[in-house]
Enzyme design. Structure first.
Site, mmCIF file in Angstrom:
data_model
loop_
_atom_site.group_PDB
_atom_site.id
_atom_site.type_symbol
_atom_site.label_atom_id
_atom_site.label_comp_id
_atom_site.label_asym_id
_atom_site.label_seq_id
_atom_site.Cartn_x
_atom_site.Cartn_y
_atom_site.Cartn_z
ATOM 1 N N GLY A 117 0.701 -1.056 -0.030
ATOM 2 C CA GLY A 117 -0.053 0.026 -0.059
ATOM 3 C C GLY A 117 0.885 1.429 -0.007
ATOM 4 O O GLY A 117 0.207 2.447 -0.083
ATOM 5 N N HIS A 118 2.015 1.310 0.173
ATOM 6 C CA HIS A 118 2.984 2.401 -0.047
ATOM 7 C C HIS A 118 3.903 2.317 -1.236
ATOM 8 O O HIS A 118 5.116 1.852 -0.927
ATOM 9 C CB HIS A 118 3.676 2.502 1.465
ATOM 10 C CG HIS A 118 4.246 3.870 1.542
ATOM 11 N ND1 HIS A 118 5.706 4.319 1.181
ATOM 12 C CD2 HIS A 118 3.997 5.095 1.996
ATOM 13 C CE1 HIS A 118 5.920 5.658 1.241
ATOM 14 N NE2 HIS A 118 4.871 6.008 1.930
ATOM 15 N N PHE A 119 3.738 2.669 -2.073
ATOM 16 C CA PHE A 119 2.306 3.011 -2.890
ATOM 17 C C PHE A 119 1.677 1.958 -3.809
ATOM 18 O O PHE A 119 2.550 1.156 -4.360
ATOM 19 C CB PHE A 119 2.575 4.471 -3.760
ATOM 20 C CG PHE A 119 3.138 5.568 -2.961
ATOM 21 C CD1 PHE A 119 2.255 6.462 -2.368
ATOM 22 C CD2 PHE A 119 4.534 5.684 -2.822
ATOM 23 C CE1 PHE A 119 2.553 7.607 -1.638
ATOM 24 C CE2 PHE A 119 4.881 6.866 -1.951
ATOM 25 C CZ PHE A 119 3.816 7.640 -1.455
#
Length: 148
Positions: free
Chosen positions: A46-48
């Protein structure tokens, strides 16, 4: 080399929050070490999305572990036992390049001062191409739990 392994063994961290793979040099004025970011590290999720990048807070932690804690353990070897309390007291870091999964970084630290259990260092991180990733100043306190 054995001295480097002993310093790493005294770090108060364990996987997945241990960010020191190897120390290359250490003396009373500074330290140099490296770390390779595992591709499956949880912070990449999720990052990124679809383009994982190492968070700046993790880059700062890598610099703190190698550049301040490892150096502090070396400097305080005679004064401290194996039961350390460590606290980050200040950071100022500028970021210039991203670090991606599987990249290896090199951290170089130069002691600004070490007194009254406080260590302040100028720290920089380079990628495997020798490009500056980030640099700044990090300080922390170290003391033995047995000597309050």
């Amino acid at each position: 080399m054995q001295q480097f392994d002993q310093i790493i063994a005294r770090l108060p961290y364990s996987k997945p929050f241990l960010f020191v793979d190897k120390l290359h040099a250490v003396d009373e004025n500074g330290v140099e070490g490296s770390y390779t970011f595992p591709e499956d590290s949880a912070f990449y999720k999720g990052h990124f999305a679809n383009r994982p990048v190492t968070p700046g807070v993790i880059l700062t932690e890598v610099m703190a572990q190698i550049g301040v804690v490892c150096l502090g353990i070396f400097l305080a070897t005679d004064a401290l036992d194996n039961d350390l309390e460590i606290a980050l007291t200040s950071t100022q870091v500028d970021f210039f390049r991203p670090v991606f999964p599987s990249e290896t970084v090199l951290v170089r630290s130069t002691k600004d001062y070490f007194r009254f259990h406080k260590l302040k260092c100028k720290v920089e991180m380079l990628n495997s191409n020798g490009e500056l990733v980030c640099r700044g100043t990090i300080a922390g306190m170290m003391k033995s739990k047995n000597h309050a």
